[in-house]
Design a protein around this motif. Structure first.
Motif, PDB file in Angstrom:
ATOM      1  N   ARG A  29       0.827  -1.221   0.000  1.00  0.00           N
ATOM      2  CA  ARG A  29       0.000   0.000   0.000  1.00  0.00           C
ATOM      3  C   ARG A  29       0.856   1.263   0.000  1.00  0.00           C
ATOM      4  O   ARG A  29       0.443   2.319  -0.479  1.00  0.00           O
ATOM      5  CB  ARG A  29      -0.904   0.029   1.244  1.00  0.00           C
ATOM      6  CG  ARG A  29      -1.991  -1.015   1.262  1.00  0.00           C
ATOM      7  CD  ARG A  29      -2.993  -0.759   2.397  1.00  0.00           C
ATOM      8  NE  ARG A  29      -2.434  -0.047   3.523  1.00  0.00           N
ATOM      9  CZ  ARG A  29      -2.283  -0.533   4.767  1.00  0.00           C
ATOM     10  NH1 ARG A  29      -2.655  -1.777   5.032  1.00  0.00           N
ATOM     11  NH2 ARG A  29      -1.781   0.197   5.749  1.00  0.00           N
ATOM     12  N   TYR A  32       1.148   4.166  -2.555  1.00  0.00           N
ATOM     13  CA  TYR A  32      -0.104   4.890  -2.830  1.00  0.00           C
ATOM     14  C   TYR A  32      -0.456   5.876  -1.702  1.00  0.00           C
ATOM     15  O   TYR A  32      -1.416   6.618  -1.812  1.00  0.00           O
ATOM     16  CB  TYR A  32      -1.270   3.903  -2.970  1.00  0.00           C
ATOM     17  CG  TYR A  32      -1.103   2.870  -4.063  1.00  0.00           C
ATOM     18  CD1 TYR A  32      -1.633   3.099  -5.328  1.00  0.00           C
ATOM     19  CD2 TYR A  32      -0.411   1.682  -3.840  1.00  0.00           C
ATOM     20  CE1 TYR A  32      -1.495   2.151  -6.344  1.00  0.00           C
ATOM     21  CE2 TYR A  32      -0.261   0.736  -4.848  1.00  0.00           C
ATOM     22  CZ  TYR A  32      -0.802   0.979  -6.091  1.00  0.00           C
ATOM     23  OH  TYR A  32      -0.661   0.046  -7.091  1.00  0.00           O
ATOM     24  N   GLU A  33       0.305   5.803  -0.602  1.00  0.00           N
ATOM     25  CA  GLU A  33      -0.133   6.501   0.610  1.00  0.00           C
ATOM     26  C   GLU A  33       0.548   7.834   0.865  1.00  0.00           C
ATOM     27  O   GLU A  33       0.134   8.576   1.758  1.00  0.00           O
ATOM     28  CB  GLU A  33       0.060   5.578   1.825  1.00  0.00           C
ATOM     29  CG  GLU A  33      -0.857   4.369   1.758  1.00  0.00           C
ATOM     30  CD  GLU A  33      -0.737   3.441   2.959  1.00  0.00           C
ATOM     31  OE1 GLU A  33      -1.759   2.867   3.375  1.00  0.00           O
ATOM     32  OE2 GLU A  33       0.391   3.280   3.475  1.00  0.00           O
ATOM     33  N   THR A  34       1.597   8.121   0.112  1.00  0.00           N
ATOM     34  CA  THR A  34       2.300   9.406   0.293  1.00  0.00           C
ATOM     35  C   THR A  34       2.309  10.131  -1.035  1.00  0.00           C
ATOM     36  O   THR A  34       2.519   9.509  -2.087  1.00  0.00           O
ATOM     37  CB  THR A  34       3.746   9.163   0.778  1.00  0.00           C
ATOM     38  OG1 THR A  34       3.665   8.516   2.048  1.00  0.00           O
ATOM     39  CG2 THR A  34       4.509  10.470   0.948  1.00  0.00           C
ATOM     40  N   SER A  41       0.388  12.557   3.604  1.00  0.00           N
ATOM     41  CA  SER A  41       0.310  11.102   3.585  1.00  0.00           C
ATOM     42  C   SER A  41      -0.717  10.640   4.607  1.00  0.00           C
ATOM     43  O   SER A  41      -1.124  11.405   5.493  1.00  0.00           O
ATOM     44  CB  SER A  41       1.673  10.477   3.887  1.00  0.00           C
ATOM     45  OG  SER A  41       2.073  10.847   5.183  1.00  0.00           O
ATOM     46  N   SER A  43      -2.953   6.641   5.921  1.00  0.00           N
ATOM     47  CA  SER A  43      -2.966   5.215   5.660  1.00  0.00           C
ATOM     48  C   SER A  43      -4.279   4.818   4.988  1.00  0.00           C
ATOM     49  O   SER A  43      -5.352   5.348   5.305  1.00  0.00           O
ATOM     50  CB  SER A  43      -2.682   4.522   6.994  1.00  0.00           C
ATOM     51  OG  SER A  43      -3.607   3.588   7.250  1.00  0.00           O
ATOM     52  N   ALA A  44      -4.164   3.923   4.002  1.00  0.00           N
ATOM     53  CA  ALA A  44      -5.355   3.432   3.285  1.00  0.00           C
ATOM     54  C   ALA A  44      -5.813   2.136   3.932  1.00  0.00           C
ATOM     55  O   ALA A  44      -4.994   1.300   4.299  1.00  0.00           O
ATOM     56  CB  ALA A  44      -5.027   3.191   1.818  1.00  0.00           C
ATOM     57  N   VAL A  84      -4.198  11.190  -2.011  1.00  0.00           N
ATOM     58  CA  VAL A  84      -3.693  10.199  -1.044  1.00  0.00           C
ATOM     59  C   VAL A  84      -4.671  10.108   0.129  1.00  0.00           C
ATOM     60  O   VAL A  84      -5.383  11.067   0.429  1.00  0.00           O
ATOM     61  CB  VAL A  84      -2.261  10.554  -0.543  1.00  0.00           C
ATOM     62  CG1 VAL A  84      -1.234  10.284  -1.624  1.00  0.00           C
ATOM     63  CG2 VAL A  84      -2.173  11.978  -0.038  1.00  0.00           C
ATOM     64  N   LEU A  91      -8.353   3.266  -1.178  1.00  0.00           N
ATOM     65  CA  LEU A  91      -7.766   3.995  -2.286  1.00  0.00           C
ATOM     66  C   LEU A  91      -8.088   3.277  -3.589  1.00  0.00           C
ATOM     67  O   LEU A  91      -7.757   2.089  -3.737  1.00  0.00           O
ATOM     68  CB  LEU A  91      -6.251   4.112  -2.110  1.00  0.00           C
ATOM     69  CG  LEU A  91      -5.676   5.070  -3.148  1.00  0.00           C
ATOM     70  CD1 LEU A  91      -4.768   6.080  -2.513  1.00  0.00           C
ATOM     71  CD2 LEU A  91      -4.997   4.324  -4.272  1.00  0.00           C
TER      72      LEU A  91
END
Ligand code: FAD
Ligand code: 2HG
Ligand code: ZN
Length: 456
Positions: A29, A32-34, A41, A43-44, A84, A91
């Motif tokens: 993941r 894709y998170e930052t 940023s 968290s997904a 993000v 996401l």
């Protein structure tokens, strides 16, 4: 909406897109998170990668039923933190929506998947003598869907407009799972609201764009780039305006200050482009069916410190000074990015004033200014500043408003500028935007916290 466990949701999503395209593992993941700047940023809960419009609609339905908000993401090159996750949303990555339809040479149009990169569409159109008409440094990663969602600008706006001017139709999935599709690309089609225009620049809060019909432009057979050392922004602006009005082949009029030039040179190991020291550099790009160089040379009658490139490699070498500044800034730290427009007459004084403002508010900070001079668009980047300290952002954006400008020229509002949106939009405009959001996404499923300030 009923809240369901992540495992249960992952199972439902895997049945739609296949288990390989539901990412739960933190290391998978992470990319894709930052965001690109590293300033934003989160968290997904999961990353999901649907492969077509029907899969996107099914993913939206599953998330809505599970009470899980969604963040759409294309190439993750956005610079305002809108793509993000922030609070454990799902996401939705569009990277598998990369299909390229056949180019229609009569209409000069093509339909492409939202996840197609700009570079892929440029390469697809080129053999037909056509081009996208919007170009930007992130072309290898930025997707057409992301560019529609942000109404991307780039270096050719003064010739071909921003992304909205290139959009001939859009297909999108709404929060209720409905698919809006209007892709015929008719030049004249006066049948009610311009929904494609509404989705363009909506930053993923109104729908997930799945396909786009693009109006292409002729691809110039001959191009020339000149990089000029200028005595100041005033002189650069006067030269730029004379070229804009006197040389029809002008495609781009870009500027960078001496600090930006010094940073990109040391980052990329580039030699000085022209002899001497200059406070400002002006990059002029022309493109036409015939050689644009004679008209450009004639218009630049005064003796100037200039480098000129006509062959592809020489042009790219000159563009590198301008295009690699973002990368150089990113290598130097986590920047505050303030992408603003000013009325052209206000620009030179603004440049001096904004540097003073930044050093007053944050004495140790470094300011770099560059951008799309022909559009009055300045990228004010500030380094050596705490990412969470937004006093400089506040002072700069308020200065922009006092000088008659806009707090976002081309990157959008994202999460970086929601707090200041009321500076650029009236309460009535904000209420209308909120009403549209509520009508299309009553549960607040899509990109919560982006674009519209809470309670606006
Ligand atoms: P993302 O970053 O993934 O997403 C951006 C926003 O769009 C987010 O809010 C996201 O939720 C939403 N979104 C993405 N895809 C969809 C979709 N299919 N449906 C609905 N919403 C979606 N920008 C300019 O305007 N001009 C420039 O000159 C320019 N130059 C750049 C140069 C560099 C080196 C970099 C790193 C960035 C530059 N950008 C520029 C910013 C960026 O490239 C653009 O904003 C681009 O349009 C983002 O596309 P993306 O696919 O990366 O979108
Ligand atoms: C550019 O024109 C991009 O270089 C990026 O819009 C600007 O990095 C930035 O602030
Ligand atoms: Zn830009």
């Amino acid at each position: 909406m009923r809240a369901v466990a992540t495992d249960e949701l992952a199972g439902a999503l895997a049945r739609i897109v296949g288990a390989a395209h539901v990412l739960a593992d933190p290391s998978l993941r992470a990319p894709y998170e930052t965001d690109w700047t590293r300033r934003f940023s989160g968290s997904a809960r999961l990353v999901v990668r649907p492969a077509g419009t029907a899969e996107v609609a099914a993913v939206v339905d599953a998330c809505r039923e599970a009470g899980a908000a969604l963040v759409p993401q294309g190439g993750n090159t956005g610079l305002v933190g809108g793509g993000v996750p922030r609070h454990g949303e799902v996401l939705l990555s569009t990277t598998r929506l990369g299909g390229l339809g056949s180019v229609d040479p009569l209409a000069a149009q093509v339909t492409v998947g939202a996840g197609a990169t700009l570079a892929a569409v440029q390469a697809h159109a080129a053999p037909h003598g056509l081009d996208v008409g919007v170009d930007l440094g992130a072309r290898d990663s930025a997707t057409i869907g992301g560019m529609v969602a942000t109404n991307a600008g780039g270096v050719h706006v003064l010739r071909h407009g921003s992304m909205r001017a290139r959009v001939a139709g859009v297909e999108a999935v709404l929060a209720g799972g409905q698919v809006l599709s209007h892709l015929a690309g008719l030049r004249k089609d006066n049948t009610g609201f311009d929904l494609a225009g509404l989705l363009t620049g909506s930053e993923g809060v109104l729908g997930v764009v799945t396909r786009v019909r693009l109006q292409l432009v002729p691809r110039p057979a001959r191009r020339v780039v000149a990089l000029l050392g200028m005595p100041g922004l005033d002189a650069a602006l006067r030269t730029a305006v004379a070229l804009r009005d006197g040389v029809p082949s002008v495609e781009a009029l870009e500027f960078m200050d001496a600090a930006s030039m010094a940073l990109v040179r040391s980052h990329a190991g580039l030699a000085a482009p022209v002899p001497g020291e200059h406070p400002v550099f002006l990059l002029v790009a022309c493109g036409a069916a015939d050689d644009p160089l004679p008209a450009l040379t004639a218009a630049l009658a005064e003796p100037l410190s200039a480098a000129v490139g006509t062959e592809r490699a020489d042009r790219a070498a000159l563009w590198a000074y301008r295009e690699r500044v973002t990368e150089a800034v990113g290598a130097a730290g986590v920047p505050h990015k303030l992408d603003v427009t000013l009325p052209l007459p206000a620009l030179p004084a603004f440049a001096d004033e904004v540097r003073r403002t930044i050093s007053d508010v944050a004495p140790g900070a470094r300011a770099l200014l560059w951008g799309h001079l022909g559009d009055g668009n300045v990228h004010v980047n500030v380094l050596d500043l705490d990412p969470d300290d937004d006093r400089v952002d506040d002072a700069v954006l308020r200065l922009v408003i006092r000088r008659g400008g806009s707090i976002s020229a081309e990157h959008g509002i994202g999460v970086a500028k929601t707090r200041w949106l009321p500076l650029s939009r009236t309460p009535e405009e904000l209420a209308a935007m909120r009403a549209i959001k509520n009508a299309l996404d009553p549960c607040g499923l899509l990109n919560p916290g982006v674009l519209l300030p809470a309670g606006a």
